[in-house]
Structures are given as C-alpha cells and as structure tokens.
Design a protein around this motif. Structure first.
Motif, PDB file in Angstrom:
ATOM      1  N   UNK A 190       1.226  -1.323   0.061  1.00 46.96           N
ATOM      2  CA  UNK A 190      -0.165   0.218  -0.054  1.00 46.96           C
ATOM      3  C   UNK A 190       1.117   1.307   0.240  1.00 46.96           C
ATOM      4  N   UNK A 191       0.293   2.117  -0.137  1.00 52.23           N
ATOM      5  CA  UNK A 191       0.785   3.304  -0.341  1.00 52.23           C
ATOM      6  C   UNK A 191      -0.082   4.695   0.474  1.00 52.23           C
ATOM      7  N   UNK A 192       0.542   5.652   0.770  1.00 56.16           N
ATOM      8  CA  UNK A 192       0.264   6.801   1.796  1.00 56.16           C
ATOM      9  C   UNK A 192       0.393   8.318   0.701  1.00 56.16           C
ATOM     10  N   UNK A 193      -1.460   9.490   0.338  1.00 53.26           N
ATOM     11  CA  UNK A 193      -1.477   9.805  -0.413  1.00 53.26           C
ATOM     12  C   UNK A 193      -1.038  11.060   0.802  1.00 53.26           C
ATOM     13  N   UNK A 217       2.831   9.570  -1.049  1.00 52.97           N
ATOM     14  CA  UNK A 217       3.168  10.540  -2.662  1.00 52.97           C
ATOM     15  C   UNK A 217       2.763  11.943  -1.493  1.00 52.97           C
ATOM     16  N   UNK A 218       3.279  12.953  -2.333  1.00 50.28           N
ATOM     17  CA  UNK A 218       2.928  14.102  -1.488  1.00 50.28           C
ATOM     18  C   UNK A 218       3.083  15.015  -2.209  1.00 50.28           C
ATOM     19  N   UNK A 219       1.201  16.159  -2.012  1.00 53.66           N
ATOM     20  CA  UNK A 219       0.588  16.898  -2.995  1.00 53.66           C
ATOM     21  C   UNK A 219       0.468  18.448  -1.747  1.00 53.66           C
ATOM     22  N   UNK A 220       1.709  19.863  -2.485  1.00 50.74           N
ATOM     23  CA  UNK A 220       1.849  20.775  -1.378  1.00 50.74           C
ATOM     24  C   UNK A 220       0.191  21.669  -2.076  1.00 50.74           C
ATOM     25  N   UNK A 221      -1.120  21.126  -1.485  1.00 51.49           N
ATOM     26  CA  UNK A 221      -2.177  22.355  -2.094  1.00 51.49           C
ATOM     27  C   UNK A 221      -2.908  22.089  -0.821  1.00 51.49           C
ATOM     28  N   UNK A 222      -4.238  22.433  -0.969  1.00 50.93           N
ATOM     29  CA  UNK A 222      -5.026  22.132   0.483  1.00 50.93           C
ATOM     30  C   UNK A 222      -6.380  21.668  -0.288  1.00 50.93           C
ATOM     31  N   UNK A 223      -7.594  21.046   0.122  1.00 49.29           N
ATOM     32  CA  UNK A 223      -8.569  20.460  -0.380  1.00 49.29           C
ATOM     33  C   UNK A 223      -9.517  20.921  -0.249  1.00 49.29           C
ATOM     34  N   UNK A 259      -2.860  27.074  -2.378  1.00 44.74           N
ATOM     35  CA  UNK A 259      -2.851  26.605  -3.952  1.00 44.74           C
ATOM     36  C   UNK A 259      -3.838  25.547  -3.041  1.00 44.74           C
ATOM     37  N   UNK A 260      -5.618  25.829  -3.935  1.00 42.71           N
ATOM     38  CA  UNK A 260      -6.346  25.350  -3.413  1.00 42.71           C
ATOM     39  C   UNK A 260      -6.663  24.281  -4.317  1.00 42.71           C
ATOM     40  N   UNK A 261      -7.220  22.729  -3.970  1.00 47.48           N
ATOM     41  CA  UNK A 261      -7.555  22.262  -5.432  1.00 47.48           C
ATOM     42  C   UNK A 261      -8.790  21.071  -4.783  1.00 47.48           C
ATOM     43  N   UNK A 262      -9.566  20.952  -5.656  1.00 48.64           N
ATOM     44  CA  UNK A 262     -10.945  19.526  -5.662  1.00 48.64           C
ATOM     45  C   UNK A 262     -10.372  18.303  -5.650  1.00 48.64           C
ATOM     46  N   UNK A 263     -10.371  17.826  -4.627  1.00 47.79           N
ATOM     47  CA  UNK A 263      -9.823  16.101  -4.445  1.00 47.79           C
ATOM     48  C   UNK A 263     -10.464  15.212  -5.483  1.00 47.79           C
ATOM     49  N   UNK A 264     -11.607  15.428  -6.147  1.00 55.70           N
ATOM     50  CA  UNK A 264     -11.825  14.624  -6.733  1.00 55.70           C
ATOM     51  C   UNK A 264     -11.707  14.985  -8.039  1.00 55.70           C
ATOM     52  N   UNK A 265     -11.009  16.692  -8.401  1.00 56.45           N
ATOM     53  CA  UNK A 265      -9.883  16.717 -10.260  1.00 56.45           C
ATOM     54  C   UNK A 265      -8.763  16.650 -10.052  1.00 56.45           C
ATOM     55  N   UNK A 266      -7.871  16.326  -8.797  1.00 57.40           N
ATOM     56  CA  UNK A 266      -6.519  15.985  -8.297  1.00 57.40           C
ATOM     57  C   UNK A 266      -6.352  14.386  -8.802  1.00 57.40           C
ATOM     58  N   UNK A 267      -7.163  13.645  -7.980  1.00 58.93           N
ATOM     59  CA  UNK A 267      -7.286  12.185  -8.340  1.00 58.93           C
ATOM     60  C   UNK A 267      -7.570  11.860  -9.662  1.00 58.93           C
ATOM     61  N   UNK A 268      -8.902  12.942 -10.636  1.00 60.45           N
ATOM     62  CA  UNK A 268      -8.998  12.099 -11.794  1.00 60.45           C
ATOM     63  C   UNK A 268      -7.569  12.257 -12.130  1.00 60.45           C
ATOM     64  N   UNK A 269      -6.564  13.170 -11.953  1.00 57.09           N
ATOM     65  CA  UNK A 269      -5.771  14.119 -12.754  1.00 57.09           C
ATOM     66  C   UNK A 269      -4.532  13.449 -13.181  1.00 57.09           C
ATOM     67  N   UNK A 270      -4.069  12.692 -11.558  1.00 59.88           N
ATOM     68  CA  UNK A 270      -2.802  12.542 -11.195  1.00 59.88           C
ATOM     69  C   UNK A 270      -3.309  10.664 -11.536  1.00 59.88           C
ATOM     70  N   UNK A 271      -4.374   9.774 -11.485  1.00 60.54           N
ATOM     71  CA  UNK A 271      -4.637   9.172 -11.696  1.00 60.54           C
ATOM     72  C   UNK A 271      -4.657   8.474 -10.414  1.00 60.54           C
TER      73      UNK A 271
END
Length: 271
Positions: free
Chosen positions: A111-114, A138-144, A174-186
């Motif tokens: 498994x892994x962590x996001x 895997x890290x993301x420098x954003x706020x959901x 930076x803010x991101x919709x989680x659903x968009x980020x999940x889709x974009x980054x697969x």
C-alpha cells in the motif's frame, strides 16, 4: 501587572490547570537554548508497533508541536493504525509534518499514502520526514477544498493554520478539488482517510465526494472544528449529513476543546 497577579487572573478565568500549564511552558522555555544545542537532528517516535523518525529542527521546549500532537492524539493514531491494512491506500488530508503519513507508512506493505499539506514550511518538513523514513508517501503541496484556485491562510504558531479572507490571510496557498486531482493524477481512491484541516473539512469533503463515494473507501477519520467551520464554510451538522449521504455510519471518537473526532465507517450495504 505582576507575575502573581497574571497567574491569579488566569486561575480565575481558566482554572488551576491553565496556571500549571502556563508555568510549565515558562520553565521549559528557560531551558530551550540548551535544548537547541543538544537536541538530535531526528528522533524516533513510536505508537504501538508503528515507528518513524521525525525532523527535530522546529522542535521547541514550551511550544506546542508535533511531539505534543503524538501524545494528545495517541488513542486516535492507534485507532487509525488498527484500521489500515498492509495493501491499503491512506489519504492524509492536512498532513502537517507527517505524523500519520510516516507512522501509517511504516506499517504498509504494497500500500501507500497520499498526503496533502498546503503550508510551505510544514510541507518541507513533511518531505524531509518522508525521505528520512523511506516511507511510501506521495505528497501534494495543496489544500483540498471545493474549488480550484488560491486562497489566503492565517498561520498561527506551528499548528494553528486556517483559511482566512482578505488581509487576515498571511499566506497564499493553492486549493484543489480532491475529485479533480484524483482524476488528473490517476490516484487510487483511499481505503482509509484522515482529515484534520482546521475548519475547512466541509469544503474538502464537498470537493472529494466522488472519491469518498467509491466502495473501496471504508473508513474516514475526521476532526470537526465546530467554531472555525462556521467562519470558513459549512457546519458540523452538514459534515455529518454529508457522510451519511455517502453511506457512512458515524461514531464519536473523543473531543479536544471545541472540536470533536468522528469515525465514519461505510455500512455493509454500501460496499
């Protein structure tokens, strides 16, 4: 105002516990210069059979930081660890310096962590902790949130970060919709998720609805900040309603000041 007078006023307003806590902080602060010269670069902390090393560069005696969070949230950390399986995907929303990310990562196999953390200082320490532990994170420098864009964040101390409007915000993030980020980054949807984002939990959940609606997501741990959430968007009741709409059953897992923790488990008929 004398020190004794200040202590008496604190006792009258907040009780003996607050006086004792304040005295402890002042005593520790006097020894902090010595501590800064002798502290290790990294130190290992364990919760149950999970263990990780954490960067000590921001550790200060007498100031609340990650070590205090490990102590105060130990029972919740243990509960999260018990819910995660070796091949799970774990989302750490509001990762800060990576307490949950690194401890959960130490328990994973395939498994892994996001991890999502918007503030630059905390994110940099998060990256150092992930690298130090060779953790599968895997890290993301954003706020959901519920929108893609930017917002202002007020930074109060080392843990009190929250969304803020206009001049009250001290930092643009930076803010991101989680659903968009999940889709974009697969990204794979989480099997287990932890959310602790200082009052922005409803906004994050709104932007993560589709992802959390995946049958693979069986557990979400969320701290609800009952006062901050009203300032930022939504309410505690709306958070609980959203979880129920997604097919989760809720359990109360303790409180901290005006905040409380819930564990949302997907009921069998929604898997």
């Amino acid at each position: 105002m004398t020190l004794l007078h200040r202590a008496y006023r604190l006792f009258r307003s907040e009780g003996a516990g607050a006086v004792a806590s304040g005295a402890r902080k002042k005593i520790l602060a006097r020894f902090d210069p010595i501590y800064q010269r002798t502290k290790p670069e990294y130190k290992r902390y364990s919760v149950g059979d999970a263990s990780a090393e954490f960067d000590m560069s921001r550790r200060r005696l007498g100031r609340h930081d990650f070590a205090d969070d490990i102590r105060s949230e130990r029972s919740l950390i243990e509960r999260v660890l018990s819910a995660v399986e070796a091949d799970d995907v774990f989302y750490d929303v509001g990762a800060n310096v990576g307490i949950y990310s690194c401890l959960v990562g130490s328990r994973l196999g395939s498994g892994h962590v996001v991890a999502f953390e918007p503030t630059p200082d905390a994110y940099n320490v998060l990256r150092r902790n992930v690298d130090r532990n060779d953790a599968p994170v895997e890290t993301f420098n954003v706020a959901l949130s519920d929108t893609n864009g930017t917002t202002r964040m007020a930074v109060n101390g080392r843990t009190g970060h929250q969304f803020a409007d206009g001049r009250d915000g001290t930092l643009e993030i930076e803010t991101r919709r989680g659903d968009d980020l999940v889709s974009e980054r697969d990204l794979r949807p989480p099997n287990v998720c932890k959310i602790d984002i200082e009052g922005a939990e409803y906004l994050a959940l709104e932007g993560l609805r589709e992802t959390l609606n995946d049958p693979a997501c069986r557990r979400v741990f969320c701290e609800i900040h009952t006062e901050k959430i009203r300032e930022i968007g939504g309410s505690a009741d709306e958070v609980e309603t959203l979880f129920r709409e997604l097919g989760f059953e809720l359990k109360f897992r303790g409180d901290r000041r005006a905040n409380y923790f819930i564990e949302a488990s997907r009921s069998a008929e929604h898997r």
